[in-house]
Scaffold this active site. Structure first.
Site, PDB file in Angstrom:
ATOM      1  N   ASP A  76       0.846  -1.199   0.000  1.00 38.60           N
ATOM      2  CA  ASP A  76       0.000   0.000   0.000  1.00 38.60           C
ATOM      3  C   ASP A  76       0.881   1.249   0.000  1.00 38.60           C
ATOM      4  OD1 ASP A  76      -2.042   1.872   0.399  1.00 38.60           O
ATOM      5  OD2 ASP A  76      -3.119   0.565   1.774  1.00 38.60           O
ATOM      6  N   ASP A  77       0.849   2.008  -1.078  1.00 35.88           N
ATOM      7  CA  ASP A  77       1.611   3.263  -1.204  1.00 35.88           C
ATOM      8  C   ASP A  77       3.118   3.031  -1.317  1.00 35.88           C
ATOM      9  OD1 ASP A  77      -0.822   4.495  -0.896  1.00 35.88           O
ATOM     10  OD2 ASP A  77      -0.298   5.636   0.891  1.00 35.88           O
ATOM     11  N   CYS A 109      -5.644   4.388  -3.680  1.00 29.78           N
ATOM     12  CA  CYS A 109      -5.845   3.030  -3.165  1.00 29.78           C
ATOM     13  C   CYS A 109      -7.068   2.317  -3.739  1.00 29.78           C
ATOM     14  CB  CYS A 109      -5.959   3.059  -1.643  1.00 29.78           C
ATOM     15  SG  CYS A 109      -4.501   3.692  -0.793  1.00 29.78           S
ATOM     16  N   ASP A 166      -0.270  -0.681  -4.850  1.00 31.14           N
ATOM     17  CA  ASP A 166      -1.478  -0.089  -5.434  1.00 31.14           C
ATOM     18  C   ASP A 166      -1.238   1.287  -6.037  1.00 31.14           C
ATOM     19  OD1 ASP A 166      -1.150   1.250  -3.036  1.00 31.14           O
ATOM     20  OD2 ASP A 166      -3.158   0.828  -2.266  1.00 31.14           O
ATOM     21  N   ASN A 167      -0.184   1.963  -5.624  1.00 26.82           N
ATOM     22  CA  ASN A 167       0.178   3.255  -6.241  1.00 26.82           C
ATOM     23  C   ASN A 167       1.535   3.668  -5.712  1.00 26.82           C
ATOM     24  OD1 ASN A 167      -2.347   4.089  -4.099  1.00 26.82           O
ATOM     25  ND2 ASN A 167      -0.333   4.994  -3.669  1.00 26.82           N
TER      26      ASN A 167
END
Length: 536
Positions: free
Chosen positions: A116-117, A150, A377-378
């Site tokens: 995540d991130d 997200c 996710d990014n």
């Protein structure tokens, strides 16, 4: 152990069966037609072969790979799908002839680890990922998300669809969030229908917690999703939608480690008869980033992050929302530096998760035919263009790490520079699994994993709403960004151009014709338009 022709081993049970059958009347000379059940399955699965004249079987071949087998009777053989098996007919060789079945499909196990991130350039801080995935798989140097936030990114990962196809543009209603996601057709439903045992551990979608953990989306055999806002401590996990397990603030409650344990159990307890699909989604390194106790301070003394576009001095060529940002103060810079260290240290437990997962796959005999995907996710900005965060169409926000290891392919570790996106994962996994294909906007990565020379995309859509609302066309050499405000940015990318996106060339006559081409292409890709985007 007996040896058939070409020296292939026959299972010990076949010896017993052969001894029993030797006292029986001679079997039919030529083996008759055979059928197999199931018609697909993973390495290690048992396959029942039925026919006639099978008592004198000497070999069972999956493709060109010999399998261990038992002769149950003149009419039946039970074989185990061997490592190295490939899709195609199963061949049974007997002393009196050979016979082939209809094609059998070898289904790989699949493990997707989605952080995540996490920025694309952070993998060197993860030694296990570096040695066991990058060093043994294919690293996509130009991997991007279709929408750098997200919830929309995860919706696209799960479906292979753009935001304008999922309808999920943001984390919150009315533009996104769990409640807007149509989950009736996803990669999980496709693989479940193809016979996979499926499991999710960790983060699903933003605001899933509104269900109190009682909802399990279609396609999931096992479900351990965050049933509270995702955290490192003091959180809840749904237990297959029937109950909620609460965790506190003790070191043993650290969420990445809890997820690691759940995944280990899922792998070790899974049936060898069914292929396994795991979706592993730790909260790390999302802020407020919290390293595991063993990793706190492990990166003390790390050099401050100061690329050329850090705290960009002159943003007059940028859109109004960037121009409105003040220069980062000393305190703001110190905060970003601290956040960065915490993020990187929190990846230590993720690296341990990867190592634990690979060991469990190895111990259960699955690793040789498991697709292992590592992605985020990014991306995330650490002060570039005066920002800390994501959402915007700059490289630091839209680029992600993406590494895929699949030992069955037996190809050397490599780096692929073609443009790939998160929407490409679902078609890749569905094709690899032999599943019924769902409608997607992405492209299967299987030809790239197999190092094939294929025509590939030259244009890639990035879109987002709201704040800011934009569509962008990213190509191998440049990017055009069109905002709902009518503002545009155009950057020449690459090491010899402007990789840090410091100089917006949208108003330069020299690039007018190229921008026209990209704008026309963008109109066709960004359709329908994001909410709040007027026609352009």
């Amino acid at each position: 152990m007996l040896r058939g022709r070409a020296g292939r081993a026959i299972g010990a049970a076949a010896v017993v069966a052969a001894a029993v059958l030797s006292s029986a009347p001679a079997a039919s000379a030529q083996p008759g037609p055979i059928s197999v059940a199931p018609a697909r399955g993973p390495v290690g699965a048992a396959v029942v072969i039925t026919g006639t004249g099978l008592a004198t079987a000497t070999d069972v071949l999956f493709g060109s790979t010999a399998a261990t087998f038992t002769v149950d009777s003149d009419d039946q053989i039970t074989a185990t799908v061997p490592h190295g098996a490939t899709a195609g007919p199963i061949e049974v060789d007997t002393q009196d002839g050979s016979v082939q079945s209809d094609p059998f499909f070898v289904q790989p196990n699949i493990v997707v680890i989605l952080t995540d991130d996490q920025r694309w350039d952070t993998l060197p801080t993860m030694p296990t990922v570096t040695s066991e995935l990058v060093g043994k798989g294919l690293t996509f140097a130009n991997a991007f998300v279709e929408n750098p936030l997200c919830c929309p990114a995860r919706a696209s990962f799960l479906t292979g669809l753009d935001s304008h196809s999922t309808g999920v543009y943001a984390n919150d209603v009315p533009y996104g969030g769990f409640s807007l996601f149509h989950d009736q057709v996803t990669v999980a439903t496709a693989l479940h229908d193809a016979g996979y045992e499926t499991a999710l551990a960790g983060k699903y979608l933003n605001h899933y917690a509104t269900t109190n953990g009682t909802y399990v989306p279609p396609g999931w055999s096992h479900w351990h999703a965050f049933a509270s806002e995702s955290k490192y401590y003091n959180y809840d996990l749904s237990v297959d939608g029937t109950s909620v397990q609460s965790y506190g603030s003790a070191p043993a409650d650290y969420s990445t480690d809890v997820i690691t344990s759940l995944v280990d159990t899922d792998i070790r307890s899974a049936s060898a008869q069914d292929p396994l699909f795991l979706w592993v989604a730790p909260f790390a390194p999302h802020g407020p980033s919290t390293p595991a106790p063993r990793d706190v301070g492990s990166l003390d003394g790390i050099a401050a992050w100061r690329p050329p576009n850090y705290n960009e001095a002159d943003v007059r060529d940028k859109p109004a929302y960037v121009q409105a940002l003040p220069l980062l103060s000393a305190d703001a810079q110190a905060t970003i530096d601290s956040d960065r260290q915490d993020q990187l240290e929190s990846l230590g437990a993720v690296d341990d998760l990867v190592g634990s997962t690979l060991r469990a796959l190895q111990d259960t005999g699955r690793l040789g035919d498991t697709i292992v995907v590592f992605a985020s996710d990014n991306g995330f900005e650490w002060g570039e263009h005066r920002r800390e965060g994501k959402v915007v169409p700059y490289e630091e926000s839209i680029r992600i790490p993406l590494v895929i290891r699949w030992d069955r392919l037996d190809v050397p570790a490599a780096t692929d520079k073609r443009l790939v996106q998160n929407i490409d994962l679902t078609p890749t996994l569905e094709r690899a699994a032999g599943a019924t294909l769902t409608p997607v906007d992405g492209k299967s990565l299987l030809p790239l994993l197999q190092h094939q020379h294929v025509t590939w995309r030259q244009h890639m859509l990035i879109e987002h709403a709201p704040q800011p609302v934009y569509c962008a066309d990213r190509t191998p050499k440049d990017i055009l960004i069109h905002y709902a405000t009518g503002e545009e940015e155009y950057y020449r990318l690459g090491p010899l151009a402007d990789p840090y996106q410091l100089t917006n060339k949208a108003s330069k006559p020299k690039f007018a014709s190229r921008i026209t081409v990209l704008r026309d292409k963008l109109r066709t890709m960004c359709n329908p338009l994001p909410p709040g985007m007027p026609a352009f």
